[in-house]
Design an enzyme around this catalytic site. Structure first.
Site, PDB file in Angstrom:
ATOM      1  N   LYS A 123       0.808  -1.171  -0.037  1.00  0.00           N
ATOM      2  CA  LYS A 123       0.000  -0.038  -0.083  1.00  0.00           C
ATOM      3  C   LYS A 123       0.693   1.224   0.102  1.00  0.00           C
ATOM      4  O   LYS A 123       0.380   2.282  -0.540  1.00  0.00           O
ATOM      5  CB  LYS A 123      -1.014   0.061   1.203  1.00  0.00           C
TER       6      LYS A 123
HETATM    7  C1  LIG Z   1      -4.262  -4.834   0.233  1.00  0.00           C
HETATM    8  C2  LIG Z   1      -3.559  -6.021   0.272  1.00  0.00           C
HETATM    9  C3  LIG Z   1      -3.790  -7.205  -0.814  1.00  0.00           C
HETATM   10  C4  LIG Z   1      -4.877  -6.939  -1.669  1.00  0.00           C
HETATM   11  O1  LIG Z   1      -4.828  -6.061  -2.639  1.00  0.00           O
HETATM   12  P1  LIG Z   1      -6.082  -5.400  -3.424  1.00  0.00           P
HETATM   13  O2  LIG Z   1      -5.495  -4.252  -4.276  1.00  0.00           O
HETATM   14  O3  LIG Z   1      -6.863  -5.077  -2.632  1.00  0.00           O
HETATM   15  O4  LIG Z   1      -6.572  -6.403  -4.410  1.00  0.00           O
HETATM   16  C5  LIG Z   1      -2.889  -8.150  -0.814  1.00  0.00           C
HETATM   17  N1  LIG Z   1      -1.889  -8.210   0.186  1.00  0.00           N
HETATM   18  C6  LIG Z   1      -1.881  -7.503   1.124  1.00  0.00           C
HETATM   19  C7  LIG Z   1      -0.611  -7.653   1.978  1.00  0.00           C
HETATM   20  C8  LIG Z   1      -2.356  -6.118   1.211  1.00  0.00           C
HETATM   21  O5  LIG Z   1      -2.076  -5.289   2.062  1.00  0.00           O
END
Ligand SMILES: *Cc1c(COP(=O)(O)O)cnc(C)c1O
Length: 497
Positions: free
Chosen positions: A113
């Protein structure tokens, strides 16, 4: 470049407007009206550039009301070496069996993120200025764990903004919770919700389109915005890392330039894999997009079983909590494009989802999905086995989310015989999901606190990333818990920040 809502393409807005407001007033998501193509000249520039330069080039294609100089300045701040432990922002680690692990977790909160949320504050504050907005931007975030942490870190003490994060009280890892409730900053607040991620996300979507709340806040000099991946400013920076990974692989001779790769993504809200789809539409040579899910495999069923999306099913909390989602918001953007930008069709499907919790796409859309995607899922036991075998066989330590993607990829490769080199998105540091990872390696974690880091270090001899080690001794600041029905009322707290 203009943007329209997935539910009404009649009204066009600028990229700055789309980013500043987050979601369209009709509840739809903003999308570019076309995908810019990467020219041979662009590829030359991309191959020669560092990560910051690659992001600036890709963003420049989409954010046409920002100058090249602005974008360059933002990427230098967002991806500054000292925030990412060096210049290698998104390194690719090549393993056996065609696996190329794209590590997206070297940022300040140790999950992918950060790739977008270190950038979003710059894009958002500049967007507010561009559209002449003088109210304070109040960012409401629903999180399955990592978005909240990364958004808090990105927006802490950013002038002209306030941020409030909602997380499911039983749905995040101890490390994620600790990161959120100890977050410093004058303009930040955190709220646990008695409910799951979908409850929090749905409540926020209603708040954004609730005119009484919006007007009430406006009278106090505040406007709402979003840092969830419904905001275009979240998605745009994510497109760049797939393109960057391809440049790295071709520079290293792992892939001949022009030949395709697969991209396998551990998926929750469908943002990360949608960014890979967009990169493909821009000209990145991609064979299959492989969508990996955990026990909450609503997406696998949708993609593999006749195009029916059905959220009427039990919800499971798993060892990969950031993927515990039954309503994947960004799927709406994919539906918009594969329907040939048919806003009416999307409106209809989303109305069915809201009313009955399910919809079925038409045969043309099903065919488009089948051509683009493959999909699979695994449970927690298989996730643990994958962590152990990857560590034992290849000395590579990965987190639970990445392990889901590795497992699904290996199953895909065995099932199809497709040996195309595959970029696997690694979305979090193994130390962020310490307990599950340590247990997969046969360790025992007794305490739900920072001492978990020592258990995993002891088992592997690897050191935790500095931002996690720094959590030791930090005091919790936030302990509020609300019922999911009461989320709306918490917006009154914004005035106090
Ligand atoms: C948010 C997240 C995901 C999923 O990603 P999306 O964009 O919501 O599909 C997968 N792994 C981790 C560690 C995340 O923080």
């Amino acid at each position: 470049m203009e943007y329209v809502s997935t539910r009404n393409k009649g009204k066009k807005v600028s990229s700055a407007y789309a980013i500043a407001t987050g979601i369209a007033p009709d509840g739809g998501l903003y999308c570019p009206t076309h995908f810019p193509e990467l020219t041979p000249k662009d590829w030359d520039a991309l191959l020669a550039a560092d990560y910051k330069g690659r992001v600036a080039l890709v963003l420049g294609k989409f954010l046409t009301d920002f100058s090249a100089e602005e974008l360059k300045n933002f990427t230098e701040k967002a991806y500054a070496d000292e925030r990412w432990g060096g210049p290698d922002t998104a390194p690719v680690v090549s393993l056996a069996g065609g696996k190329h692990i794209l590590e997206l977790w070297h940022g300040p909160t140790c999950a992918f993120k950060d790739m977008a949320l270190q950038m979003l504050p710059h894009l958002l504050t500049a967007s507010l200025k561009k559209i002449g907005e003088t109210r304070t931007a109040c960012i409401l975030v629903a999180t399955s764990g990592d978005t909240g942490t990364a958004a808090l870190n990105g927006f802490a003490d950013v002038p002209g903004t306030k941020i409030m994060v909602y997380y499911p009280v039983h749905g995040v890892s101890p490390m994620q919770k600790l990161q959120m409730v100890t977050q410093p900053g004058r303009n930040v607040s955190v709220c646990a919700v008695n409910g799951n991620f979908d409850d929090a996300q749905s409540a926020l979507k209603r708040i954004f389109t609730d005119s009484e709340t919006v007007e009430g806040l406006s009278a106090q000099g505040m406007m709402l915005s979003s840092a969830n991946s419904i905001n275009w400013g979240r998605l745009a920076p994510q497109i760049a890392y797939y393109i960057s990974a391809y440049c790295d692989l071709s520079a290293r001779g792992m892939v001949e330039f022009g030949n395709p790769v697969n991209i396998c993504v551990p998926t929750g809200n469908f943002g990360n894999i949608l960014a890979a789809y967009i990169a493909k539409q821009m000209g990145l040579p991609v064979n299959k997009l492989i969508c990996a899910s955990n026990r909450n495999h609503v997406l696998t069923d949708f993609l593999k079983q006749g195009g029916t999306y059905d959220r009427n099913r039990p919800f499971f909390t798993t060892a990969s909590p950031s993927m515990d989602i039954l309503i994947s918001s960004n799927l709406e953007r994919l539906l918009y494009y594969i329907s040939g930008q048919n806003d009416e069709a999307v409106r209809d499907l989303m109305a069915q989802l809201a009313e009955n919790g399910r919809y079925t796409v038409d045969a043309d859309m099903q065919a488009a999905l089948a051509a683009l995607f493959d999909a699979g899922y695994c449970d927690d036991a298989q996730t643990g086995e994958t962590i152990r075998s990857l560590y034992e066989n290849e000395k590579y330590l990965c987190d639970t989310h990445t392990a889901v993607a590795v497992r699904v990829y290996e199953e895909y490769r065995a099932r199809t015989g497709d040996v195309t080199p595959t970029v696997i998105a690694s979305t979090a540091s193994p130390f962020k999901f310490c307990k599950s990872v340590a247990e997969a390696l046969g360790g025992r974690v007794e305490r739900e606190d920072v001492s978990q880091l020592d258990v995993l270090s002891g088992l592997t001899g690897q050191q935790p990333p500095a931002p996690l080690a720094a959590l030791r001794g930090r005091q919790p600041r936030f302990d509020r818990v609300v019922e999911k029905e009461d989320i709306l009322s918490t917006t009154s707290l914004l005035a106090e920040l």
